[in-house]
Design a protein around this motif. Structure first.
Motif, short mmCIF file in Angstrom:
data_model
loop_
_atom_site.label_atom_id
_atom_site.label_comp_id
_atom_site.label_asym_id
_atom_site.label_seq_id
_atom_site.Cartn_x
_atom_site.Cartn_y
_atom_site.Cartn_z
N GLY A 22 -22.43 107.21 71.22
CA GLY A 22 -21.81 106.58 72.38
C GLY A 22 -20.49 105.94 71.98
N PRO A 23 -19.55 105.81 72.90
CA PRO A 23 -18.23 105.29 72.56
C PRO A 23 -18.22 103.81 72.19
N ASP A 24 -19.13 103.03 72.72
CA ASP A 24 -19.13 101.58 72.47
C ASP A 24 -20.45 101.08 71.93
N THR A 34 -29.37 98.50 74.19
CA THR A 34 -28.06 99.11 74.35
C THR A 34 -28.28 100.58 74.65
N LEU A 35 -27.68 101.09 75.70
CA LEU A 35 -27.85 102.48 76.08
C LEU A 35 -26.83 103.37 75.38
N ALA A 36 -27.32 104.49 74.85
CA ALA A 36 -26.47 105.47 74.18
C ALA A 36 -26.19 106.63 75.12
N ALA A 37 -25.08 107.31 74.90
CA ALA A 37 -24.74 108.48 75.71
C ALA A 37 -25.62 109.67 75.37
N ASP A 38 -26.06 109.75 74.10
CA ASP A 38 -26.86 110.89 73.67
C ASP A 38 -27.68 110.49 72.45
N GLY A 39 -28.70 111.25 72.18
CA GLY A 39 -29.53 111.02 71.00
C GLY A 39 -30.25 112.29 70.61
N THR A 40 -30.48 112.44 69.31
CA THR A 40 -31.17 113.62 68.82
C THR A 40 -31.91 113.32 67.53
N LEU A 41 -32.96 114.07 67.29
CA LEU A 41 -33.68 114.02 66.04
C LEU A 41 -33.42 115.34 65.33
N THR A 42 -32.95 115.29 64.09
CA THR A 42 -32.57 116.51 63.39
C THR A 42 -32.89 116.38 61.91
N ILE A 43 -32.75 117.49 61.22
CA ILE A 43 -32.93 117.47 59.77
C ILE A 43 -31.88 116.55 59.17
N LEU A 100 -36.45 107.79 56.54
CA LEU A 100 -35.85 107.95 57.87
C LEU A 100 -34.45 107.36 57.86
N THR A 101 -33.52 108.09 58.46
CA THR A 101 -32.16 107.58 58.62
C THR A 101 -31.84 107.50 60.10
N VAL A 102 -31.28 106.36 60.52
CA VAL A 102 -30.78 106.17 61.88
C VAL A 102 -29.26 106.13 61.78
N VAL A 103 -28.63 107.01 62.53
CA VAL A 103 -27.17 107.08 62.55
C VAL A 103 -26.70 106.62 63.92
N ILE A 104 -25.85 105.59 63.92
CA ILE A 104 -25.24 105.10 65.16
C ILE A 104 -23.79 105.57 65.12
N SER A 105 -23.46 106.50 66.02
CA SER A 105 -22.16 107.13 65.98
C SER A 105 -21.35 106.76 67.21
N ARG A 106 -20.13 106.28 66.97
CA ARG A 106 -19.23 105.98 68.08
C ARG A 106 -17.86 106.57 67.79
#
Length: 163
Positions: A22-24, A34-43, A100-106
């Protein structure tokens, strides 16, 4: 042409990545959602991402790593298999959670939170001579997250070179 079945053997960490975008995005404590624009679970994990890329290029690739006996571990092993990576030398560690890794991307920046879990259970001794004999090249990833593996790297590289 080599008689070895694998071009690449990866020894490294294993975990899924939970990515929210999400941008912010700035997490706020105090039970604020906090709401995200998108989310995914991946390798996830640098080793698994490398192994998947090598397999995608057509290189026969095998993996040595450790996951927990949980949904995360089953997910990672299944995803590697779907991408053509042999996981026969991977170990499931009972009583441990998979990392487990959590990535918060903006946009251009990201924050990365990692729970090591079972990835620190991998030791250089897990990469046996029999496993080394199956591959042309050994690729080791993220020794900083795997102290048991890191401690045995000089011996492992010596054994790999001899093989």
């Amino acid at each position: 042409m080599s008689a070895r079945p694998f071009a690449i053997l990866v020894a490294g960490e294993l975990n899924p990545d939970a990515i929210v975008v999400g941008p912010d995005l700035t997490p706020e404590f105090g039970q604020v959602e906090t709401l995200a624009a998108d989310g995914t679970l991946t390798i996830g994990s640098s080793g698994a991402i490398f192994a998947c890329g090598a397999a995608r290029l057509g290189l026969a690739t095998a993996y040595v790593g450790v996951v927990g006996e949980d949904a995360g571990g089953r997910f990672v092993l299944a995803e590697l298999g779907l991408r053509g990576v042999d996981t026969g030398a991977c170990r499931v560690e009972e009583g441990r959670a998979t990392g487990l890794t959590v990535v918060i991307s903006r946009g251009e920046d990201r924050a990365i939170l990692t729970a090591v879990g079972a990835m620190d259970a991998l030791a250089a001794e897990d990469v046996t001579e029999a496993i080394l004999a199956t591959a042309e090249h050994l690729h080791v990833t993220s020794p900083s997250l795997q102290p048991r593996l890191r401690a045995g790297l000089p011996d492992l590289f010596g054994r790999a070179h001899a093989a």
